[in-house]
Design a protein around this motif. Sequence first.
Motif, short mmCIF file in Angstrom:
data_model
loop_
_atom_site.label_atom_id
_atom_site.label_comp_id
_atom_site.label_asym_id
_atom_site.label_seq_id
_atom_site.Cartn_x
_atom_site.Cartn_y
_atom_site.Cartn_z
N UNK A 24 0.82 -1.20 0.00
CA UNK A 24 0.00 0.00 0.00
C UNK A 24 0.86 1.25 0.00
N UNK A 25 0.49 2.18 -0.84
CA UNK A 25 1.11 3.50 -0.87
C UNK A 25 -0.04 4.50 -0.83
N UNK A 26 0.00 5.51 0.03
CA UNK A 26 -1.12 6.45 0.14
C UNK A 26 -1.48 7.08 -1.21
N UNK A 29 -4.63 3.59 -5.75
CA UNK A 29 -5.87 2.81 -5.79
C UNK A 29 -5.65 1.44 -6.43
N UNK A 30 -4.84 1.38 -7.49
CA UNK A 30 -4.72 0.13 -8.26
C UNK A 30 -3.57 -0.78 -7.83
N UNK A 31 -2.81 -0.39 -6.82
CA UNK A 31 -1.79 -1.27 -6.28
C UNK A 31 -0.49 -1.34 -7.04
N UNK A 32 -0.24 -0.36 -7.92
CA UNK A 32 1.02 -0.38 -8.68
C UNK A 32 2.11 0.45 -8.01
N UNK A 33 1.85 0.91 -6.77
CA UNK A 33 2.78 1.72 -5.97
C UNK A 33 3.16 3.04 -6.62
#
Length: 84
Positions: A24-26, A29-33
């Motif tokens: 997770x990166x703030x 949304x799609x999880x690609x960092x």
Amino acid sequence: TQAFLTGMTYDGRPIMGSDTIRAFYPGDVNGDLSVNVQELALLGAAFGFGLGESGWNPYADFDENGIINVGDLAVVGANFGQHA
């Protein structure tokens, strides 16, 4: 992503387990960092939807209040252009 754990109990019996995790990166949304225009599109598609509704996207609810709203958009905006 899958996480695995192996070990031993105090009395020497082997244990193991696994679970699925999401990096997770703030604002991601799609999880690609990465936080970019794709996040804006995904958040926009879910905007206004709440927990349990058909347009709900749990990955877009950054403040975890059960609705995709301006607070979640602010997280994307604050991190736009960033990547892990």
